[in-house]
Scaffold this motif. Structure first.
Motif, PDB file in Angstrom:
ATOM      1  N   LYS A 125      -7.078   2.710  -5.615  1.00 53.73           N
ATOM      2  CA  LYS A 125      -8.204   3.503  -6.094  1.00 53.73           C
ATOM      3  C   LYS A 125      -8.466   3.229  -7.572  1.00 53.73           C
ATOM      4  O   LYS A 125      -9.467   2.629  -7.911  1.00 53.73           O
ATOM      5  N   LEU A 176       4.665   5.758   2.264  1.00 57.41           N
ATOM      6  CA  LEU A 176       4.766   7.030   3.001  1.00 57.41           C
ATOM      7  C   LEU A 176       5.549   6.834   4.303  1.00 57.41           C
ATOM      8  O   LEU A 176       6.371   7.669   4.684  1.00 57.41           O
ATOM      9  N   ARG A 204      -3.530  -4.455  -1.289  1.00 55.16           N
ATOM     10  CA  ARG A 204      -2.459  -3.645  -0.711  1.00 55.16           C
ATOM     11  C   ARG A 204      -1.239  -3.552  -1.641  1.00 55.16           C
ATOM     12  O   ARG A 204      -0.302  -4.334  -1.550  1.00 55.16           O
ATOM     13  N   LEU A 205      -1.274  -2.593  -2.528  1.00 58.16           N
ATOM     14  CA  LEU A 205      -0.135  -2.386  -3.419  1.00 58.16           C
ATOM     15  C   LEU A 205       0.049  -0.891  -3.696  1.00 58.16           C
ATOM     16  O   LEU A 205      -0.840  -0.237  -4.242  1.00 58.16           O
ATOM     17  N   GLY A 264       0.842  -1.200   0.000  1.00 58.54           N
ATOM     18  CA  GLY A 264       0.000   0.000   0.000  1.00 58.54           C
ATOM     19  C   GLY A 264       0.872   1.242   0.000  1.00 58.54           C
ATOM     20  O   GLY A 264       2.037   1.194   0.425  1.00 58.54           O
ATOM     21  N   SER A 265       0.321   2.355  -0.472  1.00 59.09           N
ATOM     22  CA  SER A 265       1.156   3.563  -0.474  1.00 59.09           C
ATOM     23  C   SER A 265       1.291   4.124   0.934  1.00 59.09           C
ATOM     24  O   SER A 265       2.176   4.926   1.202  1.00 59.09           O
ATOM     25  N   ASP A 266       0.436   3.685   1.860  1.00 60.86           N
ATOM     26  CA  ASP A 266       0.652   4.063   3.266  1.00 60.86           C
ATOM     27  C   ASP A 266       2.027   3.590   3.736  1.00 60.86           C
ATOM     28  O   ASP A 266       2.749   4.316   4.421  1.00 60.86           O
ATOM     29  N   ASP A 274       1.865  12.920  -3.362  1.00 67.40           N
ATOM     30  CA  ASP A 274       1.054  11.714  -3.155  1.00 67.40           C
ATOM     31  C   ASP A 274      -0.054  11.694  -4.210  1.00 67.40           C
ATOM     32  O   ASP A 274      -1.006  12.465  -4.134  1.00 67.40           O
ATOM     33  N   ALA A 329      -2.412   9.439  -5.098  1.00 61.08           N
ATOM     34  CA  ALA A 329      -3.388   8.353  -4.950  1.00 61.08           C
ATOM     35  C   ALA A 329      -4.553   8.481  -5.943  1.00 61.08           C
ATOM     36  O   ALA A 329      -5.126   7.487  -6.368  1.00 61.08           O
ATOM     37  N   TYR A 330      -4.872   9.738  -6.330  1.00 61.72           N
ATOM     38  CA  TYR A 330      -6.069   9.962  -7.166  1.00 61.72           C
ATOM     39  C   TYR A 330      -5.758  10.516  -8.544  1.00 61.72           C
ATOM     40  O   TYR A 330      -6.637  11.011  -9.233  1.00 61.72           O
ATOM     41  N   ALA A 365      -0.674  15.991  -1.261  1.00 61.75           N
ATOM     42  CA  ALA A 365      -1.512  15.057  -2.012  1.00 61.75           C
ATOM     43  C   ALA A 365      -2.062  15.815  -3.214  1.00 61.75           C
ATOM     44  O   ALA A 365      -2.613  16.893  -3.070  1.00 61.75           O
TER      45      ALA A 365
HETATM   46  C1  LIG Z   1      -6.065   6.107  -0.189  1.00 70.85           C
HETATM   47  C2  LIG Z   1      -4.898   7.024  -0.011  1.00 70.85           C
HETATM   48  C3  LIG Z   1      -3.614   6.543   0.242  1.00 70.85           C
HETATM   49  C4  LIG Z   1      -3.350   5.132   0.662  1.00 70.85           C
HETATM   50  O1  LIG Z   1      -3.464   4.211  -0.261  1.00 70.85           O
HETATM   51  P1  LIG Z   1      -3.085   2.700   0.030  1.00 70.85           P
HETATM   52  O2  LIG Z   1      -2.235   2.373  -1.143  1.00 70.85           O
HETATM   53  O3  LIG Z   1      -4.381   1.973   0.047  1.00 70.85           O
HETATM   54  O4  LIG Z   1      -2.327   2.588   1.309  1.00 70.85           O
HETATM   55  C5  LIG Z   1      -2.556   7.436   0.265  1.00 70.85           C
HETATM   56  N1  LIG Z   1      -2.754   8.743   0.098  1.00 70.85           N
HETATM   57  C6  LIG Z   1      -3.982   9.252  -0.111  1.00 70.85           C
HETATM   58  C7  LIG Z   1      -4.142  10.717  -0.300  1.00 70.85           C
HETATM   59  C8  LIG Z   1      -5.085   8.405  -0.152  1.00 70.85           C
HETATM   60  O5  LIG Z   1      -6.306   8.909  -0.297  1.00 70.85           O
END
Ligand SMILES: *Cc1c(COP(=O)(O)O)cnc(C)c1O
Length: 355
Positions: free
Chosen positions: A209, A89, A217-218, A84-86, A180, A182-183, A150
């Protein structure tokens, strides 16, 4: 809390994940997941890999890294995967955030930045947003700290143009700037095109997403090779086997189904457009969205009331209590049918309020 918890973490406020109700109980528009399952071939691939689970997984994510590098036309040594990107981070905090310098991020953004700052005991500064909730990129010039943004931002859904990101990079040559993304696949533009020019740029992303794989979890990070090496040092000091065999295979299969990926993203963008238009007709105020969610408020119904009334109608959305955004709710873009159902409910709520 037990009396054994280390002192430094006794006041730590953990991240609160969005509710995950039982399948089918609620229309779930609260955690920005993709409403579509991964392509069918992904399930087959996973099933075919279970006979390898007695062996450790490839700690280098070799095939996945190669497929990703080919898909995005970047060198293999500029990308790293994690759980996961968590987790990406977390690695960035450990590798790039000095306790003596600290870190900064927008005052309203992804909640994990603050949680990680506390967990890793890095002092942080929250940079205010503008009145319209957009990021004032000039406020990030010459910060002397690590910067995390983000883009699109969450939960505002607003996108900062790459020209602004580039100015931030130029004005902070001695600090890492983490974007970041994610979106980013829902209409934004990725900063990965700037990697070759900026040795201080780190771009993170996720398969949760836009690639329909939240439960697998990737996450990934793209940066110049030296930074990737630093992140690898952290990873191999923490958990070399962080991306399991099945998830690695799922990631490859997702990348090889480029059309399915693009089709899902396009459907969500189209539905977002429909949904935003309908909201405006009901007098909602809606921020410009480049994400798979919208951030919206109504002049007569509070954010909390919106959330609660929708829960009573079996629809889950997210509300935040921060004073600057307490009037808003964040609504994930689901399927067209889900959003039509939501509009029907919102219409009833708005009319009832008017009566
Ligand atoms: C959903 C999200 C993440 C985490 O994504 P994972 O890969 O599911 O851990 C990271 N940053 C932002 C801004 C998110 O909304």
């Amino acid at each position: 809390m037990s009396r054994f918890m280390v002192k430094s973490l006794q006041t730590l406020k953990a991240y609160t994940p969005g509710q995950q109700p039982k399948q089918g109980e609620m229309v779930k528009l609260n955690t920005n997941e993709n409403p579509f399952p991964p392509p069918l071939s992904v399930a087959e691939v996973a099933a075919n890999k279970t006979n390898l689970l007695h062996l450790y997984n490839d700690p280098t994510c070799g095939k996945l890294t190669e497929t990703f590098a080919n898909t995005y036309k970047i060198p293999k040594n500029q990308v790293l995967f994690a759980n996961g990107s968590d987790e990406i981070l977390a690695f960035c905090f450990l590798a790039f955030c000095e306790k003596t310098q600290g870190v900064c991020f927008p005052e309203i953004s992804y909640g994990f930045y603050e949680v990680f700052s506390d967990l890793f005991q890095v002092p942080y500064e929250k940079v205010p947003l503008k009145e319209d909730l957009s990021i004032a990129h000039e406020d990030y010039f010459e910060k002397g700290k690590t910067i995390i943004i983000a883009n699109p931002n969450a939960p505002t859904s607003l996108f900062l143009p790459l020209s602004s990101i580039e100015e931030i990079l130029i004005k902070n040559p001695d600090n890492v700037v983490i974007i970041d993304e994610a979106y980013v696949d829902f209409g934004g533009e990725s900063a990965r095109v700037l990697i070759s020019r900026y040795p201080n740029l780190v771009v993170t992303g996720t398969f949760s997403k836009s690639r329909n794989l939240a439960g697998a979890r990737l996450g990934y990070v793209i940066a110049q090779e030296e930074l990737i090496q630093d992140l690898n040092t952290v990873k191999y000091s923490f958990n070399p086997y962080n991306v399991n065999t099945l998830t690695q295979a799922l990631g490859v299969e997702s990348l090889e189904n480029e059309l399915y990926f693009q089709d899902c993203c396009q459907k969500i963008i189209d539905t977002r457009c429909y949904f935003m238009n309908e909201l405006v007709k009901l007098q909602f105020h809606v921020l410009e969205s480049k994400a798979n969610f919208v951030f919206t408020s109504h002049p007569r119904i509070s954010g909390e009331a919106l959330m609660n009334q929708l829960v009573a109608r079996n629809i889950l959305v997210r509300h935040f209590t921060h004073p600057k955004i307490k009037d808003f709710v964040r609504i994930t873009i689901g399927t067209q049918e889900q959003m039509e159902l939501l509009i029907k409910n919102l219409k009833e709520m708005v009319e009832k309020d008017h009566a």
